[in-house]
Design an enzyme around this catalytic site. Structure first.
Site, PDB file in Angstrom:
ATOM      1  N   HIS A  55      38.367  12.205  29.987  1.00 16.82           N
ATOM      2  CA  HIS A  55      39.233  11.201  29.371  1.00 16.82           C
ATOM      3  C   HIS A  55      39.005   9.828  29.994  1.00 16.82           C
ATOM      4  O   HIS A  55      38.752   8.838  29.295  1.00 16.82           O
ATOM      5  CB  HIS A  55      40.690  11.628  29.540  1.00 16.82           C
ATOM      6  N   GLU A  56      39.065   9.765  31.316  1.00 17.83           N
ATOM      7  CA  GLU A  56      38.879   8.470  31.989  1.00 17.83           C
ATOM      8  C   GLU A  56      37.437   7.989  31.848  1.00 17.83           C
ATOM      9  O   GLU A  56      37.182   6.779  31.788  1.00 17.83           O
ATOM     10  CB  GLU A  56      39.268   8.584  33.461  1.00 17.83           C
TER      11      GLU A  56
ATOM     12  N   HIS B  90      37.259   5.934  28.745  1.00 17.32           N
ATOM     13  CA  HIS B  90      37.735   4.569  29.007  1.00 17.32           C
ATOM     14  C   HIS B  90      36.639   3.751  29.695  1.00 17.32           C
ATOM     15  O   HIS B  90      36.387   2.588  29.352  1.00 17.32           O
ATOM     16  CB  HIS B  90      38.960   4.616  29.925  1.00 17.32           C
TER      17      HIS B  90
ATOM     18  N   GLU C  99      42.376   3.729  24.096  1.00 20.64           N
ATOM     19  CA  GLU C  99      42.731   5.145  24.149  1.00 20.64           C
ATOM     20  C   GLU C  99      41.886   5.961  23.180  1.00 20.64           C
ATOM     21  O   GLU C  99      41.548   7.117  23.452  1.00 20.64           O
ATOM     22  CB  GLU C  99      44.222   5.318  23.844  1.00 20.64           C
TER      23      GLU C  99
END
Length: 585
Positions: free
Chosen positions: A351-352, A355, A379
């Site tokens: 997830h990160e 980003h 996001e």
């Protein structure tokens, strides 16, 4: 988040997505000369600005009157011929460096800094002083004069232009909004954020909402004060819409109500069917003993395969995963790991990493035009990789051998078994650990609570009872404590009111982008199964990353790049199809 990414600090993605400091950290990092050079630039800019020795002679000359651009050669760029524009860019880039310094302080606070209250107080004073200097430099009257003269120069310029008009537009918007915030309020907000963070950490540890309640009220009141100042005389704009605009430009509360209502109406009955199904995938593949070091190495390997450039970033450990960009050459992510379960740590890293890939592929002009478009779009980039790649069966056909390599022969599960395990629906208390189907309801709950507080329909003291009641009604779980309920998130202590909705906007955007990416790359699933992610990353860079803030809103980018504005039906169809098949309901 974010930064993260927020206007109250340098890059919102990190400050808001983060929760709190972690006393120790392990890092996977390779030295980067470019990052070192940028740190040198930051130190130089900070020394120059704080000593208040910015060059005045050329600035005053540029501010005094517009340049005569009409007679300049058409082969020259606008920056070559407009003294006002050139001086304006110099000042804007210096402010960017100061904001990056703030990001360094935020990252240190949340990853490395001591826990002592005295340390938090000292850091709060440092960030307040820096915020005051940054705010002063970003709102000085010379900026307005340079903007006026650069606009006049551009109107007369007959050469080729690229981003000049948009740069001036963005600068004027931010200048006028920030100019309305007194320096005293900006410094007070920074000091409160640092103080509230420490108060939140202690309240969460002690499961003591009452102790945090007065500070939380101060956070909401100060956030309202800032938003009210920013909207100025435009009283027709709802205060909560003004707050939303800080994170999701061009997305009014009324539109979010409509989008979220459509999603909630579809997901609540779908969740009921899934929970009632007698066909449930086993989650045994998630259970066991998994050495943290092996998990860290596995996460690093997978995140780098997806496109994270570790030569221009690092991976640390924190209590809550987050991303912070200090520049495109220095983008940092954190995750967390525990020995009795491996997926949450990997999911946080992926997830990160999404980003971070966005941040690493933005332009490095040092100007606002080359920052992320919005938090919803940010996001969407993390959720595209975490869900539409990382939760797919083709991904686990590629990644399951990596799990066996990391955890040894005892990990004997098939790709299909791993796929079922990571997609299991188990309603729970914690948003960041929620499954894909219940997560949107966690976000809608927070959105409705903060919207009602700002609208005067809910008191701060009523948050715990309201939270617990909504969790029971929407997610079908009982909340045993405030620590596992309304105290679990960092956002409100960081004055990030209006941030939560961007998570669900990002979910819907990710589904829409995945739909069109698969249209443009017909062998999408085959590439994922083979571990070939370059073309997928390049598609995202072409459609999203490289544009920065050249579009005025998420809707505008989607309409131009894929042909329609944000449409939550793609998200609803994706979840309905996937979980109806998995649970045979």
């Amino acid at each position: 988040p974010v930064v993260v990414i927020m206007r109250f600090s340098a890059v919102t993605t990190a400050l808001v997505l983060a929760t709190f400091r972690y006393p120790s950290a392990s890092a996977f990092v390779k030295p980067a000369a470019a990052a070192a050079a940028r740190r040198s630039n930051i130190r130089s800019a900070l020394a120059t600005l704080i000593s208040r020795k910015m060059t005045a002679t050329s600035s005053e000359a540029a501010a005094a009157s517009p340049s005569d651009t009409s007679s300049e050669s058409a082969t020259k760029s606008f920056e070559d011929v407009s003294d006002a524009y050139r001086d304006l860019l110099t000042r804007l880039r210096a402010v960017t460096q100061l904001k990056r310094v703030s990001s360094v302080l935020s990252y240190d606070q949340q990853v490395f800094m001591p826990h002592a209250p005295e340390a938090a107080a000292a850091r709060g004073a440092q960030m307040a002083a820096l915020a005051a200097v940054t705010h002063e430099k970003a709102t000085e009257e010379t900026i307005r004069t340079l903007l006026d003269n650069a606009d006049a120069d551009l109107a007369r310029f007959d050469g080729e232009t690229t981003d000049e008009a948009r740069i001036l537009e963005l600068t004027r918007e931010d200048y006028e909004k920030n100019e309305r915030i007194p320096s005293e309020l900006e410094a007070r907000k920074a000091e409160l954020s640092a103080r509230a963070h420490s108060a939140w950490v202690k309240a969460r540890q002690d499961d003591d909402f009452k102790a945090f309640e007065p500070v939380l009220k101060e956070c909401f009141d100060t956030a309202k004060e800032v938003a009210d100042a920013q909207r100025g005389d435009n009283g027709g704009v709802l205060l909560y819409t003004q707050m939303l605009d800080e994170f999701e430009r061009g997305m009014a509360a009324e539109r979010i109500d409509s989008i979220f209502g459509q999603i909630q109406d579809a997901l609540v009955p779908l969740l009921a069917r899934v929970l009632a199904s007698e066909t449930k995938p086993s989650t045994d593949a998630l259970k066991g003993t998994f050495p943290v070091k092996a998990q860290e190495e596995l996460s690093r390997k997978i995140v780098e395969s997806l496109g994270f450039d570790s030569d221009h970033g690092r991976i640390d450990v924190s209590v809550h995963p987050f991303t912070m960009s200090l520049s495109p050459a220095d983008v940092r992510i954190t995750s967390r790991f525990r020995e009795d379960e491996w997926y949450q740590g990997l999911a946080g890293s992926v997830h990160e990493g999404g980003h971070a890939v966005y941040e690493q592929n933005l332009g490095d002009s040092g100007l606002d035009i080359d920052s992320y478009l919005s938090m919803g779009m940010h996001e969407s980039q993390s959720l595209f990789w975490e869900r539409h790649v990382g939760l797919s069966l083709p991904f686990w056909k590629w990644a399951t051998p990596l799990l066996k390599e990391a955890f040894g022969n005892d990990f004997s599960y098939s790709p299909e078994e791993v796929y079922g395990a990571v997609n299991g629906v188990v309603p729970g208390l914690i948003r960041v650990e929620a499954d894909e189907l219940t997560y949107p309801l966690h976000v809608i709950l927070r959105y409705q609570i903060e919207r009602d507080i700002i609208g005067g329909n809910l008191d701060i003291s009523d948050i715990p009872a309201t939270w617990n009641s909504m969790m029971k009604d929407m997610v079908e779980v009982d909340v045993p404590s405030d620590a596992k309920g309304c105290l679990q998130d960092v956002h409100w202590s960081a004055l990030a009111i209006g941030y939560f909705p961007t998570y669900l906007l990002g979910s819907a955007t990710a589904a829409q982008l995945a739909h069109y990416c698969k249209q443009d790359i017909p062998d999408f699933d085959s590439k994922v199964e083979a571990g070939e992610f370059k073309e997928i990353k390049a598609w995202l860079t072409s459609k999203v990353h490289r544009h920065g803030r050249r579009y005025r809103s998420l809707d505008a980018l989607l309409e131009d790049q894929v042909g329609e504005k944000l449409n939550p039906q793609y998200f609803i169809d994706y979840l309905t199809s996937k979980y109806s098949a998995l649970y045979k309901c």
